[in-house]
Design a protein around this motif. Structure first.
Motif, short mmCIF file in Angstrom:
data_model
loop_
_atom_site.label_atom_id
_atom_site.label_comp_id
_atom_site.label_asym_id
_atom_site.label_seq_id
_atom_site.Cartn_x
_atom_site.Cartn_y
_atom_site.Cartn_z
N GLN A 57 0.83 -1.20 0.00
CA GLN A 57 0.00 0.00 0.00
C GLN A 57 0.87 1.25 0.00
N ARG A 58 0.32 2.32 -0.52
CA ARG A 58 1.02 3.60 -0.63
C ARG A 58 1.54 4.05 0.73
N GLU A 59 2.78 4.53 0.73
CA GLU A 59 3.42 5.07 1.93
C GLU A 59 3.56 6.57 1.75
N THR A 60 3.39 7.32 2.84
CA THR A 60 3.52 8.77 2.81
C THR A 60 4.56 9.20 3.83
N VAL A 61 5.51 10.02 3.38
CA VAL A 61 6.53 10.59 4.25
C VAL A 61 6.51 12.10 4.02
N THR A 62 6.43 12.88 5.10
CA THR A 62 6.44 14.33 4.99
C THR A 62 7.85 14.84 5.23
N ILE A 63 8.35 15.67 4.30
CA ILE A 63 9.72 16.16 4.41
C ILE A 63 9.74 17.69 4.43
N ASP A 64 10.82 18.23 4.97
CA ASP A 64 11.09 19.66 4.93
C ASP A 64 12.37 19.86 4.13
#
Length: 89
Positions: A57-64
């Protein structure tokens, strides 16, 4: 065909594996990466990186911010700060 993806923070590897596609926000706009993509370097903006793992399943990672390198179906993202709360177990 698949992409070999590695998302790296200063202190750890956040996500690593094979993916069918990846999308991220660069300073010039959204970009999608599929197998066979031309080699490139990009400066990343703040936002979500979406990874579609092969067979998962799709993975989401939030980056700066950070940068992304694409070459020979290998994608490496190096981010200054990473929130990996969206990753599955």
């Amino acid at each position: 065909m698949s992409l070999q993806v590695e998302i790296v923070a200063p202190d750890r590897i956040v996500w690593s594996g094979d993916a069918s596609q990846l999308s991220a926000r660069t300073v010039e706009g959204e970009i999608g990466i599929l197998p066979g993509h031309e080699p490139m370097l990009a400066v990343l903006g703040n936002g979500d990186v979406l990874v579609d793992p092969v067979g998962g399943q799709r993975e989401t990672v939030t980056i700066d911010g950070g940068f992304m390198s694409v070459d020979n179906d290998k994608v490496t993202l190096v981010a200054e700060r990473v929130d990996a709360a969206g990753l599955g177990a």
